[in-house]
Design an enzyme around this catalytic site. Structure first.
Site, PDB file in Angstrom:
ATOM      1  N   HIS A 171       0.869  -1.182   0.000  1.00  0.00           N
ATOM      2  CA  HIS A 171       0.000   0.000   0.000  1.00  0.00           C
ATOM      3  C   HIS A 171       0.898   1.223   0.000  1.00  0.00           C
ATOM      4  O   HIS A 171       1.708   1.414   0.913  1.00  0.00           O
ATOM      5  CB  HIS A 171      -0.926   0.020   1.207  1.00  0.00           C
ATOM      6  CG  HIS A 171      -1.819   1.231   1.234  1.00  0.00           C
ATOM      7  ND1 HIS A 171      -3.051   1.247   0.611  1.00  0.00           N
ATOM      8  CD2 HIS A 171      -1.636   2.459   1.770  1.00  0.00           C
ATOM      9  CE1 HIS A 171      -3.605   2.433   0.778  1.00  0.00           C
ATOM     10  NE2 HIS A 171      -2.762   3.189   1.483  1.00  0.00           N
ATOM     11  N   CYS A 172       0.761   2.059  -1.012  1.00  0.00           N
ATOM     12  CA  CYS A 172       1.619   3.246  -1.159  1.00  0.00           C
ATOM     13  C   CYS A 172       0.865   4.480  -0.672  1.00  0.00           C
ATOM     14  O   CYS A 172      -0.189   4.826  -1.211  1.00  0.00           O
ATOM     15  CB  CYS A 172       2.033   3.416  -2.616  1.00  0.00           C
ATOM     16  SG  CYS A 172       3.098   4.850  -2.896  1.00  0.00           S
ATOM     17  N   VAL A 173       1.408   5.136   0.360  1.00  0.00           N
ATOM     18  CA  VAL A 173       0.740   6.325   0.896  1.00  0.00           C
ATOM     19  C   VAL A 173       0.847   7.504  -0.059  1.00  0.00           C
ATOM     20  O   VAL A 173       0.013   8.415  -0.030  1.00  0.00           O
ATOM     21  CB  VAL A 173       1.330   6.710   2.273  1.00  0.00           C
ATOM     22  CG1 VAL A 173       1.061   5.635   3.302  1.00  0.00           C
ATOM     23  CG2 VAL A 173       2.835   6.993   2.171  1.00  0.00           C
ATOM     24  N   SER A 225      -2.001   6.902  -2.236  1.00  0.00           N
ATOM     25  CA  SER A 225      -3.189   6.555  -1.449  1.00  0.00           C
ATOM     26  C   SER A 225      -3.955   5.409  -2.095  1.00  0.00           C
ATOM     27  O   SER A 225      -5.183   5.458  -2.222  1.00  0.00           O
ATOM     28  CB  SER A 225      -4.109   7.775  -1.283  1.00  0.00           C
ATOM     29  OG  SER A 225      -5.146   7.504  -0.374  1.00  0.00           O
ATOM     30  N   ASN A 226      -3.226   4.388  -2.495  1.00  0.00           N
ATOM     31  CA  ASN A 226      -3.843   3.248  -3.158  1.00  0.00           C
ATOM     32  C   ASN A 226      -2.944   2.029  -2.989  1.00  0.00           C
ATOM     33  O   ASN A 226      -1.737   2.157  -2.755  1.00  0.00           O
ATOM     34  CB  ASN A 226      -4.050   3.537  -4.638  1.00  0.00           C
ATOM     35  CG  ASN A 226      -5.045   2.596  -5.291  1.00  0.00           C
ATOM     36  OD1 ASN A 226      -5.678   1.783  -4.612  1.00  0.00           O
ATOM     37  ND2 ASN A 226      -5.181   2.691  -6.601  1.00  0.00           N
TER      38      ASN A 226
END
Length: 337
Positions: free
Chosen positions: A178-180, A183-184
């Protein structure tokens, strides 16, 4: 004073970037270091401030929000404004080719397109409707991904290489991480977008660093061609590295600060890009690489039941890359048709 404020601002941004990368990697060693650090800070920081920090960290890293997307766009905009304001005009006076000057803007357009796709695209969400399809894609290795298991949250059968994301609250096919910053989740269906986004972001930072360096080198050769200068005491001195650094800092403080920032950014992004390309070339995900790292600790005394993880999904360099850009689920659907 203007230079000092700008330098401290860039330094703070670099430190924030380093902390974000360390947090996102979440290795075992960082986790152990973090727990020890938490014990130390628990005696220094007041309890009310600790609770506030925990709430803030939970919001930033454990809920879907647009904080890092906004930060990403603001930071990118500031760098491009600085590049346009300072470098572009000077380099045109030095008769640098317009083709090289416009490369960062072309990379910016491509980068923003794939950044948007990484943010809004479906990573491969597993639902009741497509659950049976995803179960046919990858073979179960019975080690990391055992057969006939169900997600305790979604109550769906878990296909091989899938994982439930606690931030997005969904199971994702071929879950990577999950990549902040977008945001996905990054999964089978948007891994290609994320890889191109990362590639163009790294290329734009490197290009800006090169153009800034070229400008400063040409400036040094044109202004300091005599190779000597007169100091405050009236003595003739030979130009050395220290004098060059002082001269450039005093003459172009913002350009030198921007150059230092994009160089550090290029190194950080380049390292992460190499890691992402390694995973793509070996047909691994970040989740699998992290969990498979336990195999290296099979002889450690604190591991109760060591196990060996073997990557059974790698089918050669070109086939692995093809799977990134043409997901396996799409290939199965084509065969059915």
């Amino acid at each position: 004073m203007d230079f000092l404020v700008l330098f401290l601002f860039y330094l703070a941004l670099v430190l924030v970037g380093v902390v974000m990368i360390c947090i996102c990697w979440k290795t075992q060693y960082l986790n152990g270091l973090g727990s020890g650090g938490a014990q130390v800070f628990s005696y220094i920081i007041p309890e009310c401030l600790q609770r506030a920090m925990l709430r803030l960290l939970h919001y930033l890293f454990h809920t879907r929000n647009y904080t890092f997307i906004i930060l990403h766009l603001v930071l990118q905009g500031m760098i491009y404004i600085e590049y346009t304001w300072e470098i572009l005009g000077y380099c045109q006076e030095l008769e640098v080719s317009l083709y090289y000057l416009l490369q960062p803007y072309l990379l910016l357009i491509v980068n923003l397109v794939f950044f948007t796709l990484s943010c809004v695209s479906n990573p491969g969400t597993i639902t009741k409707e497509n659950e049976s399809l995803f179960l046919q894609i990858y073979e179960f290795d019975e080690v990391m991904f055992p057969k006939d298991t169900r997600c305790s949250t979604c109550d769906l059968r878990k296909p091989a290489r899938s994982k439930h994301c606690s931030v997005c609250n969904r199971c994702v096919h071929r879950f990577d991480h999950h990549c902040v910053w977008v945001s996905n989740c990054i999964g089978a269906w948007n891994a290609r977008y994320f890889l191109i986004y990362l590639l163009t972001l790294t290329a734009s930072a490197v290009t800006m660093a090169v153009m800034s360096t070229v400008f400063l080198v040409q400036l040094v050769w044109s202004d300091l061609y005599l190779e000597t200068y007169v100091d405050d005491l009236g003595h003739l001195r030979v130009i050395d590295i220290i004098f060059l650094i002082q001269y450039l800092f005093l003459t172009f403080p913002r350009i030198v600060s921007m150059l230092g920032f994009v160089v550090v950014l290029s190194i950080l992004l380049g390292g992460y890009l190499c890691f992402a390309l390694y995973l793509a070339a070996t047909n691994q995900t970040t989740n699998e690489w992290y969990r498979g790292d336990q195999a290296w600790c099979q002889h450690c005394p604190h591991v109760a039941k060591p196990w060996i993880y073997r990557n059974i999904h790698s089918h050669g360099f070109w086939s692995n890359l093809r799977e990134i850009f043409v997901p396996a689920a799409a290939q199965v659907e084509r065969k059915k048709k």
